[in-house]
Design a protein around this motif. Structure first.
Motif: not given
Length: 134
Positions: A40-42, A48-49, A58-60, A66-68
């Motif tokens: 799942a991490g992969a 992310w990439a 899209a990056y934001q 991920m910051a939630s």
């Protein structure tokens, strides 16, 4: 009308009655579970990439997810999984060399693998959330 033999109840698998729960069983199950978590991490790393390649918006969105609180919980879980899988993999490497195979040694190395994964996760996240961190 043909006669059939009565259906007998089949016994449960003998391992349910013979084996008692011990730490080495838990470490084996956790090793497999953390391996699945790392898959799942992969997928998260691939997302992310892809978000990097898709542009700033899209990056934001990815960063916001991920910051939630749920995103951070997932990242902490992945960090814990990574360190546990690493420690238990090293444990298996020693076993492959014929070291630490006694019940006492395997129990102690299992506790050390779990303790290492928790301590290393706390250290990494303390550094990451500290001054200059995320």
């Amino acid at each position: 009308m043909p006669m059939t033999a009565p259906v007998r109840e089949r016994p449960l698998s003998p391992h349910l009655q013979v084996w008692r729960w011990h730490l080495t069983m838990l470490t084996s199950i956790l090793h497999r579970a953390t391996g699945l978590a790392l898959y799942a991490g992969a997928i998260i790393v691939a997302a992310w990439a892809l978000s990097l390649g898709a542009g700033p918006q899209a990056y934001q969105v990815f960063v916001d997810i991920m910051a939630s609180p749920l995103g951070r919980l997932v990242l902490v879980g992945l960090t814990l999984s990574l360190f546990y899988h690493l420690a238990n993999g090293l444990r298996h490497l020693f076993w492959d060399a014929g070291l630490g195979l006694s019940p006492i040694a395997s129990h102690q190395s299992g506790i050390m693998a779990m303790a290492f994964s928790v301590v290393a996760t706390i250290i990494v996240w303390a550094i990451g959330l500290g001054p200059g961190g995320v």
